[in-house]
Design a protein around this motif. Structure first.
Motif, short mmCIF file in Angstrom:
data_model
loop_
_atom_site.label_atom_id
_atom_site.label_comp_id
_atom_site.label_asym_id
_atom_site.label_seq_id
_atom_site.Cartn_x
_atom_site.Cartn_y
_atom_site.Cartn_z
N ASN A 38 60.99 -58.02 -0.92
CA ASN A 38 60.52 -56.98 -0.80
C ASN A 38 60.11 -55.94 -1.46
O ASN A 38 60.44 -56.05 -2.76
N ALA A 39 59.04 -55.02 -1.26
CA ALA A 39 58.20 -54.16 -2.38
C ALA A 39 59.07 -53.43 -2.93
O ALA A 39 58.81 -53.20 -4.09
N LYS A 40 60.25 -52.73 -2.22
CA LYS A 40 60.76 -51.51 -2.92
C LYS A 40 61.62 -52.36 -4.18
O LYS A 40 61.69 -51.80 -5.23
N ALA A 41 62.44 -53.44 -3.73
CA ALA A 41 63.25 -54.12 -4.72
C ALA A 41 62.67 -54.49 -5.89
O ALA A 41 62.96 -54.25 -7.03
N ALA A 42 61.49 -55.03 -5.55
CA ALA A 42 60.36 -55.64 -6.55
C ALA A 42 60.19 -54.40 -7.68
O ALA A 42 60.29 -54.58 -8.82
N ALA A 43 59.66 -53.32 -7.05
CA ALA A 43 59.11 -52.31 -7.94
C ALA A 43 60.07 -51.63 -8.51
O ALA A 43 59.81 -51.11 -9.69
N LEU A 44 61.40 -51.85 -8.38
CA LEU A 44 62.57 -51.12 -8.94
C LEU A 44 63.12 -52.12 -9.85
O LEU A 44 64.41 -51.82 -10.45
#
Length: 348
Positions: A38-44
């Motif tokens: 998912n986008a949030k996990a990847a961004a962090l």
């Protein structure tokens, strides 16, 4: 035995029992389970075991993050990797009056179609390769502590030949009652390959132990996250024995060696959330292990770095991130989430 003591007992014995058999990448099965979906996990930075929020996708990182803010949250994610490899993910959370809080998930990774040839090289058609996971999560809270577990059915398929695994994540979380501070601990992918590929041997699971903390200073619009991973093994460095070394003044080849600092740094991922409002955020992350392992010999590019953003419009929340996997390209993540309870009330 209380919930806190029971949780610590389970985690301790799981770690002691499994750490000796755990191995790092390249030697294990179902390694797609280590990818952020998912986008949030990847961004962090790819690791988010302490990110407490309403985002139901965080349950995949640590089942103890399942909380009341996620009730009725439905999320769909799509990831475009290099070439035609793509990943899709669905997550939903709900609270049952008698049986407590639960979340379900479906993760699908498609590697595309490949040309099938016989022993002489003649083309016989095409075949597909894909992986998928079905998951069910449950969490219980006692004051500032939450414990959770996820059961997973993982399947890898190659030209109709399948491997099947049964796995579980067991996690815990502490949320400070007065400060915006969260600490998470999770034992991931504890399990067994119940069926290997035809003609193959059973592979060990991608076991991991992760510990992280997230903190937002009271008067700053920034939340910082630091996560340590692969804690069951200190040295996770892989150096290619066939890679050429540099030459000294006498023409002798000197092979690359990892320093103690590099070995420690490879265990950490950092993430930052810039919270401009409840409706708009920017995110950035760095994963040192990814940068060191996926860089080219003479170029690193943006490998290991990631950026992202969140925008909320009425009942819908859009998350986007770009995680630089390799100097030649990045993975692009799109996640759309909504509160189905609010959505259905508005439609009526």
């Amino acid at each position: 035995m209380g919930i806190k003591k029971g949780f610590l007992f389970v985690l301790l014995h799981l770690g002691l029992a499994l750490a000796a058999d755990a191995q790092v990448g390249g030697q294990r099965g179902f390694t797609f389970l280590e990818l952020p979906a998912n986008a949030k996990a990847a961004a962090l930075g790819g690791y988010t075991v302490s990110s407490y929020s309403h985002d139901v996708n965080m349950v995949a990182a640590n089942p103890a993050l399942l909380n009341e803010q996620m009730d009725r949250q439905l999320s769909l994610s799509y990831v475009g990797y290099l070439a035609d490899i793509n990943q899709s993910n669905l997550a939903y959370a709900f609270n049952h009056e008698k049986r407590g809080r639960w979340a379900v998930g479906l993760n699908y990774l498609n590697y595309g179609d490949f040309v099938q040839r016989d022993a002489t090289g003649l083309e016989e058609g095409t075949f597909s390769v894909n992986d998928y996971t079905l998951s069910l999560s449950h969490a219980r809270q006692s004051e500032a502590f939450t414990v959770g577990a996820t059961a997973k059915l993982a399947v890898s398929s190659m030209a109709g030949n399948k491997a099947v695994g049964l796995l579980a994540d067991v996690g815990g979380m502490f949320r400070h009652p007065e400060q915006d501070l969260t600490v998470g601990l999770v034992f991931k992918n504890v399990g067994y390959q119940v069926k290997a590929f035809d003609g193959g041997e059973r592979a060990p699971m991608p076991f991991d132990v992760q510990l992280g903390a997230s903190f937002k200073p009271e008067h700053m619009p920034v939340r910082l996250s630091l996560t340590a991973h692969h804690l069951y093994q200190f040295d996770i460095v892989y150096l290619d024995p066939d890679a050429p070394g540099r030459l000294d003044a006498d023409g002798n080849e000197i092979k690359e060696k990892a320093t103690a600092g590099d070995k420690i740094a490879r265990h950490f991922a950092v993430g930052t959330e810039f919270i401009f409002s409840n409706n708009f955020q920017l995110r950035a992350g760095y994963n040192h292990l990814r940068r060191k392992e996926l860089r080219l010999e003479n170029a690193s590019g943006g490998a290991g770095f990631s950026i992202g953003a969140m925008l909320r419009i009425r009942t819908f929340e859009l998350n986007y991130s770009s995680a630089f996997i390799h100097p030649s390209g990045a993975g692009h993540y799109i996640t759309i989430s909504t509160d189905t309870g609010t959505l259905f009330r508005r439609s009526n």
